[in-house]
Design a protein around this motif. Sequence first.
Motif, PDB file in Angstrom:
ATOM      1  N   VAL A   9     -30.570   4.113   1.815  1.00  0.00           N
ATOM      2  CA  VAL A   9     -32.023   4.102   1.626  1.00  0.00           C
ATOM      3  C   VAL A   9     -32.369   3.318   0.376  1.00  0.00           C
ATOM      4  N   GLY A  10     -33.371   2.454   0.488  1.00  0.00           N
ATOM      5  CA  GLY A  10     -33.912   1.747  -0.654  1.00  0.00           C
ATOM      6  C   GLY A  10     -35.397   2.037  -0.785  1.00  0.00           C
ATOM      7  N   VAL A  11     -35.818   2.545  -1.926  1.00  0.00           N
ATOM      8  CA  VAL A  11     -37.234   2.820  -2.187  1.00  0.00           C
ATOM      9  C   VAL A  11     -37.792   1.601  -2.913  1.00  0.00           C
ATOM     10  N   VAL A  12     -38.746   0.947  -2.253  1.00  0.00           N
ATOM     11  CA  VAL A  12     -39.273  -0.323  -2.750  1.00  0.00           C
ATOM     12  C   VAL A  12     -40.532  -0.027  -3.560  1.00  0.00           C
ATOM     13  N   THR A  13     -40.423  -0.086  -4.887  1.00  0.00           N
ATOM     14  CA  THR A  13     -41.531   0.414  -5.703  1.00  0.00           C
ATOM     15  C   THR A  13     -41.373   0.019  -7.164  1.00  0.00           C
ATOM     16  N   THR A  14     -42.479   0.150  -7.886  1.00  0.00           N
ATOM     17  CA  THR A  14     -42.440   0.169  -9.350  1.00  0.00           C
ATOM     18  C   THR A  14     -43.044   1.469  -9.876  1.00  0.00           C
ATOM     19  N   ASP A  15     -43.475   2.352  -8.960  1.00  0.00           N
ATOM     20  CA  ASP A  15     -44.106   3.608  -9.355  1.00  0.00           C
ATOM     21  C   ASP A  15     -43.072   4.538  -9.991  1.00  0.00           C
ATOM     22  N   SER A  16     -43.393   5.081 -11.155  1.00  0.00           N
ATOM     23  CA  SER A  16     -42.420   5.892 -11.896  1.00  0.00           C
ATOM     24  C   SER A  16     -42.068   7.175 -11.161  1.00  0.00           C
ATOM     25  N   PHE A  17     -43.039   7.822 -10.514  1.00  0.00           N
ATOM     26  CA  PHE A  17     -42.760   9.056  -9.779  1.00  0.00           C
ATOM     27  C   PHE A  17     -41.810   8.772  -8.622  1.00  0.00           C
ATOM     28  N   ALA A  18     -42.066   7.687  -7.874  1.00  0.00           N
ATOM     29  CA  ALA A  18     -41.205   7.330  -6.743  1.00  0.00           C
ATOM     30  C   ALA A  18     -39.811   6.959  -7.214  1.00  0.00           C
ATOM     31  N   ARG A  19     -39.731   6.288  -8.350  1.00  0.00           N
ATOM     32  CA  ARG A  19     -38.410   5.922  -8.882  1.00  0.00           C
ATOM     33  C   ARG A  19     -37.619   7.173  -9.272  1.00  0.00           C
ATOM     34  N   ASP A  20     -38.301   8.145  -9.865  1.00  0.00           N
ATOM     35  CA  ASP A  20     -37.625   9.388 -10.243  1.00  0.00           C
ATOM     36  C   ASP A  20     -37.158  10.153  -8.997  1.00  0.00           C
ATOM     37  N   LEU A  21     -37.991  10.164  -7.951  1.00  0.00           N
ATOM     38  CA  LEU A  21     -37.597  10.821  -6.703  1.00  0.00           C
ATOM     39  C   LEU A  21     -36.381  10.134  -6.098  1.00  0.00           C
ATOM     40  N   ALA A  22     -36.393   8.803  -6.085  1.00  0.00           N
ATOM     41  CA  ALA A  22     -35.261   8.061  -5.543  1.00  0.00           C
ATOM     42  C   ALA A  22     -33.978   8.429  -6.281  1.00  0.00           C
ATOM     43  N   ALA A  23     -34.063   8.532  -7.597  1.00  0.00           N
ATOM     44  CA  ALA A  23     -32.885   8.898  -8.382  1.00  0.00           C
ATOM     45  C   ALA A  23     -32.413  10.306  -8.036  1.00  0.00           C
ATOM     46  N   ARG A  24     -33.364  11.217  -7.835  1.00  0.00           N
ATOM     47  CA  ARG A  24     -32.991  12.596  -7.498  1.00  0.00           C
ATOM     48  C   ARG A  24     -32.217  12.661  -6.183  1.00  0.00           C
ATOM     49  N   PHE A  25     -32.618  11.824  -5.204  1.00  0.00           N
ATOM     50  CA  PHE A  25     -31.964  11.838  -3.901  1.00  0.00           C
ATOM     51  C   PHE A  25     -30.823  10.827  -3.801  1.00  0.00           C
ATOM     52  N   ASN A  26     -30.495  10.189  -4.909  1.00  0.00           N
ATOM     53  CA  ASN A  26     -29.437   9.170  -4.929  1.00  0.00           C
ATOM     54  C   ASN A  26     -29.738   7.994  -4.013  1.00  0.00           C
ATOM     55  N   PHE A  27     -31.013   7.633  -3.938  1.00  0.00           N
ATOM     56  CA  PHE A  27     -31.427   6.444  -3.205  1.00  0.00           C
ATOM     57  C   PHE A  27     -31.499   5.257  -4.158  1.00  0.00           C
ATOM     58  N   GLU A  28     -31.359   4.087  -3.611  1.00  0.00           N
ATOM     59  CA  GLU A  28     -31.454   2.885  -4.425  1.00  0.00           C
ATOM     60  C   GLU A  28     -32.921   2.535  -4.663  1.00  0.00           C
ATOM     61  N   VAL A  29     -33.230   1.992  -5.813  1.00  0.00           N
ATOM     62  CA  VAL A  29     -34.574   1.498  -6.107  1.00  0.00           C
ATOM     63  C   VAL A  29     -34.571  -0.020  -6.016  1.00  0.00           C
ATOM     64  N   VAL A  30     -35.472  -0.533  -5.195  1.00  0.00           N
ATOM     65  CA  VAL A  30     -35.667  -1.975  -5.078  1.00  0.00           C
ATOM     66  C   VAL A  30     -37.011  -2.277  -5.725  1.00  0.00           C
ATOM     67  N   THR A  31     -36.993  -2.907  -6.869  1.00  0.00           N
ATOM     68  CA  THR A  31     -38.231  -3.145  -7.622  1.00  0.00           C
ATOM     69  C   THR A  31     -39.040  -4.236  -6.956  1.00  0.00           C
ATOM     70  N   ASP A  32     -40.317  -3.924  -6.664  1.00  0.00           N
ATOM     71  CA  ASP A  32     -41.166  -4.925  -6.011  1.00  0.00           C
ATOM     72  C   ASP A  32     -41.958  -5.707  -7.055  1.00  0.00           C
ATOM     73  N   ASP A  33     -42.821  -6.621  -6.555  1.00  0.00           N
ATOM     74  CA  ASP A  33     -43.553  -7.504  -7.470  1.00  0.00           C
ATOM     75  C   ASP A  33     -45.028  -7.140  -7.586  1.00  0.00           C
ATOM     76  N   ASN A  34     -45.403  -5.942  -7.068  1.00  0.00           N
ATOM     77  CA  ASN A  34     -46.784  -5.453  -7.169  1.00  0.00           C
ATOM     78  C   ASN A  34     -47.803  -6.362  -6.498  1.00  0.00           C
ATOM     79  N   SER A  35     -47.392  -7.123  -5.505  1.00  0.00           N
ATOM     80  CA  SER A  35     -48.338  -8.018  -4.831  1.00  0.00           C
ATOM     81  C   SER A  35     -48.700  -7.539  -3.432  1.00  0.00           C
ATOM     82  N   GLY A  36     -48.376  -6.299  -3.110  1.00  0.00           N
ATOM     83  CA  GLY A  36     -48.766  -5.738  -1.827  1.00  0.00           C
ATOM     84  C   GLY A  36     -47.565  -5.338  -0.988  1.00  0.00           C
TER      85      GLY A  36
END
Length: 225
Positions: free
Chosen positions: A49-76
């Motif tokens: 699973v990859g969580v595509v986000t820059t939102d801090s809450f979503a990033r923390d959730l991804a870390a809790r579930f051991n999901f990867e964070v894919v940082t997006d560019d905030n353009s939609g």
Amino acid sequence: MILVPVKDLADAKRRLSSILSPEERFALARAMCEDVLQALARWQNRPSVGVVTTDSFARDLAARFNFEVVTDDNSGETSAIEMATAFCRERGAESTLVVPADIPLIDGSELQKIMDCAPPGGAVLVPDAAGRGTNAAWRSPGDLFPLRFGNDSFLPHLAAAKATGLPCVVLELPGIARDVDRPEDLRELAAAGGDRRSQRLVRSWNLSGRNHVELRQIEHGIQQR
């Protein structure tokens, strides 16, 4: 790989502004995001699973579930998924499954059905309850056709999938189909079976008696704090 795009949750669900205050919309968006990621975490034998986000809450959730964070560019959302799809291709992923973060009734059995019905090469699409939006899109190869999200994305996605000449399976899955964008969606979420985090939150609000005057009073109270 499963991709879950999550935009800035503090700015989510504006279409519910006629019935929910900004504070409530933020709480709802966080609760639904947690419901979706929790369902993915409980799904046995799932892809990564990859969580595509820059939102801090979503990033923390991804870390809790051991999901990867894919940082997006905030353009939609569409741009974020294009970028994340390219990331999956570079990683050698054979397929991608994109699901939004606002379908809180999603569960592992429906997700498994997508995988069970998926052709060796081609697509699986799950429309929303109205048959207009796309609430899940599986592609193999992972970049088989571009995804363009919006209120009326399903028919364009269906046409793009068919244009590849590969099989396209359309599934009607009630949990995945139930997104939350309108006041009536909130009431249906509260009335549905289950005890998801978002359901408990919505049930705690007296939506049946709420009106525009009350909402203005809520918003005024927030501004005064």
